[in-house]
Design an enzyme around this catalytic site. Structure first.
Site, PDB file in Angstrom:
ATOM      1  N   GLY A  46      32.361 -47.975 -47.575  1.00  0.00           N
ATOM      2  CA  GLY A  46      31.605 -46.955 -46.867  1.00  0.00           C
ATOM      3  C   GLY A  46      31.803 -45.535 -47.348  1.00  0.00           C
ATOM      4  O   GLY A  46      31.240 -44.610 -46.775  1.00  0.00           O
ATOM      5  N   CYS A  47      32.601 -45.355 -48.371  1.00  0.00           N
ATOM      6  CA  CYS A  47      32.802 -44.012 -48.912  1.00  0.00           C
ATOM      7  C   CYS A  47      31.756 -43.740 -49.985  1.00  0.00           C
ATOM      8  O   CYS A  47      31.412 -44.638 -50.754  1.00  0.00           O
ATOM      9  CB  CYS A  47      34.198 -43.876 -49.524  1.00  0.00           C
ATOM     10  SG  CYS A  47      35.532 -44.024 -48.337  1.00  0.00           S
ATOM     11  N   SER A  48      31.273 -42.519 -50.051  1.00  0.00           N
ATOM     12  CA  SER A  48      30.291 -42.184 -51.077  1.00  0.00           C
ATOM     13  C   SER A  48      30.946 -42.165 -52.457  1.00  0.00           C
ATOM     14  O   SER A  48      30.320 -42.483 -53.453  1.00  0.00           O
ATOM     15  CB  SER A  48      29.630 -40.841 -50.780  1.00  0.00           C
ATOM     16  OG  SER A  48      30.598 -39.822 -50.700  1.00  0.00           O
ATOM     17  N   ALA A  49      32.216 -41.807 -52.506  1.00  0.00           N
ATOM     18  CA  ALA A  49      32.988 -41.871 -53.752  1.00  0.00           C
ATOM     19  C   ALA A  49      33.844 -43.131 -53.696  1.00  0.00           C
ATOM     20  O   ALA A  49      34.007 -43.739 -52.641  1.00  0.00           O
ATOM     21  CB  ALA A  49      33.884 -40.643 -53.867  1.00  0.00           C
TER      22      ALA A  49
END
Length: 136
Positions: A46-49
């Site tokens: 769920g992290c963009s990075a």
């Protein structure tokens, strides 16, 4: 690693750009995470990075987390999250309301939503891992 309280005291006196620089600096202070530990099993969803978190248990029972990200500010956010729980006993980490500990930083209003969207998943991963260690 600096205490969350020490970081908060510094953070309060900074403006937006300086806060970004502080986060980047915190990320640089994280212990190095070997590439071999950056696997699908240690990746935070769920992290963009890309973010990886790997727990280790110290002889004194404290949990020490290794973590990394491919984005400098995100890595700083990871360091901020970890500063709330680093090297504490597993049972204490499992019970810590990390989101409440981070509330004074007002990250949702300080950073873009894509930078903060993975924080709840990271917190859940840390607390679940700590609960498993605490249960034995």
């Amino acid at each position: 690693m600096r205490s969350l309280e020490d970081i908060r005291e510094e953070y309060e006196f900074l403006d937006g750009d300086e806060r970004y620089r502080l986060l980047i600096e915190l990320g640089r202070e994280l212990d190095a995470m070997p590439d071999a530990l950056k696997t699908d099993a240690t990746k935070v969803r769920g992290c963009s990075a890309s973010v990886w978190v790997y727990p280790t248990k110290a002889d004194d029972g404290g949990l020490h987390f290794l973590a990394d990200s491919n984005a400098a500010i995100t890595k700083g956010i990871v360091a901020l999250v970890l500063s709330a729980v680093q090297d504490k006993p597993a049972a204490e980490v499992a019970e810590t309301d990390i989101a409440a500990e981070l509330a004074p930083f007002d990250l949702k209003n300080q950073l873009s939503s894509n930078r903060t969207q993975g924080i709840p998943n990271m917190i859940a991963l840390i607390r679940e891992t700590a609960a498993r260690y605490a249960a034995g």
